[in-house]
Design an enzyme around this catalytic site. Structure first.
Site, PDB file in Angstrom:
ATOM      1  N   GLU A  63      33.206 -33.143  31.768  1.00 30.22           N
ATOM      2  CA  GLU A  63      34.051 -31.958  31.865  1.00 30.22           C
ATOM      3  C   GLU A  63      33.221 -30.762  32.307  1.00 30.22           C
ATOM      4  O   GLU A  63      32.224 -30.414  31.671  1.00 30.22           O
ATOM      5  CB  GLU A  63      34.756 -31.645  30.543  1.00 30.22           C
ATOM      6  CG  GLU A  63      35.701 -30.462  30.674  1.00 30.22           C
ATOM      7  CD  GLU A  63      36.703 -30.326  29.538  1.00 30.22           C
ATOM      8  OE1 GLU A  63      37.346 -29.262  29.434  1.00 30.22           O
ATOM      9  OE2 GLU A  63      36.845 -31.290  28.745  1.00 30.22           O
ATOM     10  N   GLU A 105      28.990 -26.194  29.856  1.00 35.13           N
ATOM     11  CA  GLU A 105      29.590 -24.864  29.720  1.00 35.13           C
ATOM     12  C   GLU A 105      28.467 -23.828  29.643  1.00 35.13           C
ATOM     13  O   GLU A 105      27.588 -23.944  28.785  1.00 35.13           O
ATOM     14  CB  GLU A 105      30.451 -24.814  28.447  1.00 35.13           C
ATOM     15  CG  GLU A 105      30.956 -23.447  28.054  1.00 35.13           C
ATOM     16  CD  GLU A 105      31.853 -22.828  29.096  1.00 35.13           C
ATOM     17  OE1 GLU A 105      31.577 -21.675  29.482  1.00 35.13           O
ATOM     18  OE2 GLU A 105      32.821 -23.489  29.532  1.00 35.13           O
ATOM     19  N   ASP A 120      37.425 -20.537  36.923  1.00 33.54           N
ATOM     20  CA  ASP A 120      37.567 -19.161  37.390  1.00 33.54           C
ATOM     21  C   ASP A 120      38.159 -19.198  38.799  1.00 33.54           C
ATOM     22  O   ASP A 120      37.595 -19.830  39.696  1.00 33.54           O
ATOM     23  CB  ASP A 120      36.199 -18.471  37.409  1.00 33.54           C
ATOM     24  CG  ASP A 120      36.306 -16.971  37.566  1.00 33.54           C
ATOM     25  OD1 ASP A 120      37.183 -16.517  38.334  1.00 33.54           O
ATOM     26  OD2 ASP A 120      35.529 -16.249  36.939  1.00 33.54           O
ATOM     27  N   ARG A 149      44.851 -24.330  24.468  1.00 35.44           N
ATOM     28  CA  ARG A 149      45.327 -23.008  24.052  1.00 35.44           C
ATOM     29  C   ARG A 149      45.434 -22.069  25.248  1.00 35.44           C
ATOM     30  O   ARG A 149      46.322 -21.224  25.302  1.00 35.44           O
ATOM     31  CB  ARG A 149      44.389 -22.424  22.990  1.00 35.44           C
ATOM     32  CG  ARG A 149      44.581 -23.027  21.607  1.00 35.44           C
ATOM     33  CD  ARG A 149      43.619 -22.417  20.616  1.00 35.44           C
ATOM     34  NE  ARG A 149      42.246 -22.826  20.907  1.00 35.44           N
ATOM     35  CZ  ARG A 149      41.176 -22.387  20.241  1.00 35.44           C
ATOM     36  NH1 ARG A 149      41.332 -21.503  19.264  1.00 35.44           N
ATOM     37  NH2 ARG A 149      39.975 -22.809  20.537  1.00 35.44           N
ATOM     38  N   TYR A 150      44.539 -22.228  26.195  1.00 34.39           N
ATOM     39  CA  TYR A 150      44.614 -21.387  27.397  1.00 34.39           C
ATOM     40  C   TYR A 150      45.894 -21.677  28.166  1.00 34.39           C
ATOM     41  O   TYR A 150      46.576 -20.762  28.637  1.00 34.39           O
ATOM     42  CB  TYR A 150      43.397 -21.622  28.294  1.00 34.39           C
ATOM     43  CG  TYR A 150      43.384 -20.725  29.516  1.00 34.39           C
ATOM     44  CD1 TYR A 150      42.728 -19.502  29.478  1.00 34.39           C
ATOM     45  CD2 TYR A 150      44.043 -21.088  30.688  1.00 34.39           C
ATOM     46  CE1 TYR A 150      42.723 -18.660  30.588  1.00 34.39           C
ATOM     47  CE2 TYR A 150      44.050 -20.254  31.791  1.00 34.39           C
ATOM     48  CZ  TYR A 150      43.384 -19.043  31.726  1.00 34.39           C
ATOM     49  OH  TYR A 150      43.395 -18.216  32.823  1.00 34.39           O
TER      50      TYR A 150
END
Length: 235
Positions: free
Chosen positions: A62, A87, A136, A214-215
């Site tokens: 991911e 990340e 993004d 959640r996003y």
């Protein structure tokens, strides 16, 4: 708009955006100091399931896992698979570590930094799944070369996925959606990937064991529509 810009995330050799936000709570900092070193992807060498977990397993990767809820959900769902999450945002890494500890997930390894640094070290044809969820969008045209969906990264994705492996992309940005569809429809990518959508529902709702984060839920509350694109690597 064209995807033929000078450079892309595989050639720019730098990360854009913040690396950290608010100060970590003590419990989060403790996880970064103690748990992260135990499950961090090594800085050198081939990145394989056997090297990271001691045995060959289906390998998932991911890019930009955010708070790690999707990564943790998939790892919990598929305990016999191996998961790598990358990340650059420290607060996201700390939150993901909390999920890993809470759910007791031994099948995840993390990298704090540029995902492409690690992805390049994955042997070709090794990945069963590759996830890019709500990247993004870099909405300004002059920043388009920074988008992760560009010719260079997509060629890298194709190389690392095994035949039949799956690339999953989520976005709630219409500009990024149009851009991604355009890039993925380019002839060379059509040879590499098959878009799995047959009806509109197939890209308007998550499917195949894919949760809405959640996003994604926040996007809906704020009047934006998340889109869920699934592509299968051709043989």
């Amino acid at each position: 708009m064209t995807a033929h810009k000078a450079g892309d995330p595989t050639t720019l050799n730098r990360l854009y955006g913040r690396a950290s936000g608010h100060k970590l709570r003590k419990g989060q900092q403790d996880l970064v100091d103690s748990l992260l070193p135990q499950i961090e992807v090594p800085a050198e060498g081939d990145v394989t399931a056997a090297a990271l977990f001691g045995e060959d397993r289906p390998l998932h990767f991911e890019i930009g896992f955010g708070s790690g809820e999707h990564l943790a959900y998939r790892a919990d769902l598929l305990p016999d698979h191996a998961f790598i999450g990358a990340e650059p945002f420290l607060n996201g890494v700390a939150t993901a570590l909390g999920h890993i500890r809470e759910k007791h997930l031994p099948n995840i390894r993390l990298w704090k930094g540029d995902a492409l640094e690690v992805l390049r070290r994955v042997p070709d044809g090794s990945l069963s799944f590759l996830y890019l969820l709500h990247p993004d969008p870099w909405p300004k045209a002059r920043h388009a070369k920074r988008r992760m969906v560009n010719d260079g990264p997509v060629d890298l994705f194709a190389a690392k996925l095994k035949p039949g492996g799956e690339f999953r992309l989520a976005t709630d940005d219409p500009t990024y959606l149009n851009w991604a569809l355009m890039v993925m429809q380019r002839e060379r990518h059509l040879r590499q990937f098959e878009w799995l959508a047959k009806t509109p529902k197939d890209f308007l709702e998550p499917s195949g064991g894919w949760i809405e984060t959640r996003y994604g839920a926040k996007s809906r509350r704020e009047g934006r529509r998340p889109y869920y694109l699934r592509y299968r690597r051709n043989a």
